[in-house]
Design a protein around this motif. Structure first.
Motif, PDB file in Angstrom:
ATOM      1  N   PRO A   9      -5.975  23.241 -38.826  1.00  0.00           N
ATOM      2  CA  PRO A   9      -4.792  22.577 -39.009  1.00  0.00           C
ATOM      3  C   PRO A   9      -4.237  21.862 -37.979  1.00  0.00           C
ATOM      4  O   PRO A   9      -4.019  22.762 -37.013  1.00  0.00           O
ATOM      5  CB  PRO A   9      -3.901  23.648 -40.059  1.00  0.00           C
ATOM      6  N   SER A  10      -3.845  20.848 -38.161  1.00  0.00           N
ATOM      7  CA  SER A  10      -2.991  19.988 -37.135  1.00  0.00           C
ATOM      8  C   SER A  10      -1.780  19.291 -37.951  1.00  0.00           C
ATOM      9  O   SER A  10      -2.026  18.768 -38.843  1.00  0.00           O
ATOM     10  CB  SER A  10      -3.825  19.183 -36.172  1.00  0.00           C
ATOM     11  N   LEU A  11      -0.490  19.032 -37.059  1.00  0.00           N
ATOM     12  CA  LEU A  11       0.383  18.296 -37.574  1.00  0.00           C
ATOM     13  C   LEU A  11       0.287  16.773 -37.571  1.00  0.00           C
ATOM     14  O   LEU A  11       0.340  16.037 -38.376  1.00  0.00           O
ATOM     15  CB  LEU A  11       1.681  18.241 -36.600  1.00  0.00           C
ATOM     16  N   ASP A  12      -0.547  16.579 -36.542  1.00  0.00           N
ATOM     17  CA  ASP A  12      -1.288  15.055 -36.694  1.00  0.00           C
ATOM     18  C   ASP A  12      -2.658  15.024 -35.964  1.00  0.00           C
ATOM     19  O   ASP A  12      -3.003  15.142 -34.781  1.00  0.00           O
ATOM     20  CB  ASP A  12      -0.506  14.333 -35.395  1.00  0.00           C
ATOM     21  N   PRO A  13      -3.459  15.240 -36.726  1.00  0.00           N
ATOM     22  CA  PRO A  13      -5.122  15.334 -36.772  1.00  0.00           C
ATOM     23  C   PRO A  13      -5.691  14.274 -35.793  1.00  0.00           C
ATOM     24  O   PRO A  13      -6.453  14.591 -34.647  1.00  0.00           O
ATOM     25  CB  PRO A  13      -6.006  15.476 -37.908  1.00  0.00           C
ATOM     26  N   THR A  14      -5.197  13.140 -35.781  1.00  0.00           N
ATOM     27  CA  THR A  14      -5.783  11.947 -35.058  1.00  0.00           C
ATOM     28  C   THR A  14      -5.289  12.024 -33.510  1.00  0.00           C
ATOM     29  O   THR A  14      -6.042  11.844 -32.628  1.00  0.00           O
ATOM     30  CB  THR A  14      -5.228  10.738 -35.753  1.00  0.00           C
TER      31      THR A  14
END
Length: 223
Positions: A9-14
């Motif tokens: 999981p990431s706050l902003d995958p891009t």
């Protein structure tokens, strides 16, 4: 043990994927990052994220070149004495350098003498020499219980027999699960508490299909 796939999981995958592409020169397909036989799939976080730990293997004979390459691309993390390079003997037989990653992650390049390339490259280092994802940090309220489950079901045992009630490196030089007590702060700065909520890690194992879930919110899958 091989760490095959990490759902992260990431706050902003891009933006996180761009970090691995631009800083570590790892190939991308969308928000999937490839490092040797390992893949990191970045997905939107459903809540807050914390400090993850990941390590990547590099050839031990190329470790010095890897440190120079990394230092020109990202700030290195240091211990309270100001040291940035760390050597471990005993079962580890390794050298490490740490740096900050997306979402506050503590990332590491590690050269392991047990896996040294007999015919290493020369000249400047490049991201193409990163061999695999070799460590993932997994916090737990009960390290001993996780150790027992991993030994019984995943055949993952402490590296060189080294483990304690708050730190257990389980697996081998190709892939280690760094199981830590949830209040044990990450080396080298010893400021960040460990986090892995929503993380799902798929590893090579003798009994595919087995799953282990921890109350800290991570899941381990055998493939």
């Amino acid at each position: 043990m091989r760490l095959l796939h990490l759902l992260l999981p990431s706050l902003d995958p891009t933006a996180s994927a761009a970090f691995y592409r631009d800083v570590l020169e790892l190939p991308l397909h969308g928000t999937r990052v490839r490092a040797g036989w390992s893949e990191i799939e970045l997905v939107p976080a459903s809540g807050a994220v914390g400090c993850l730990h990941l390590a990547f293997n590099v050839p031990h004979a190329r470790f010095g070149a890897a440190v120079e390459w990394l230092a020109a691309r990202a700030p290195l993390l240091r211990d309270p004495l100001g040291e940035a390079r760390f050597r471990l003997d005993g079962a580890w037989q390794s050298e490490s350098v740490y740096f900050a990653g997306p979402d506050g992650a503590v990332l590491e390049l590690i050269g392991r003498r047990a896996l040294d390339d007999a015919s290493p490259r020369s000249g400047p280092f490049s991201g193409a020499e990163i061999q695999c994802l070799s460590e993932v940090g997994l916090p737990s309220a009960d390290v001993a219980a996780v150790m027992r489950s991993l030994a019984n079901h995943f055949d993952a045992r402490p590296l060189g027999g080294e483990a304690s009630t708050d730190f257990a490196p389980l697996g081998d030089h190709q892939g280690l699960l760094i199981v830590v007590e949830r209040q044990r702060r990450w080396f080298p700065e010893r400021r960040q508490l460990p986090w892995a909520r929503g993380l799902r890690l798929t590893v090579s194992a003798r009994q595919p299909g087995l799953r282990l879930r921890d109350a800290e919110g991570w899941e381990l899958v055998a493939a």
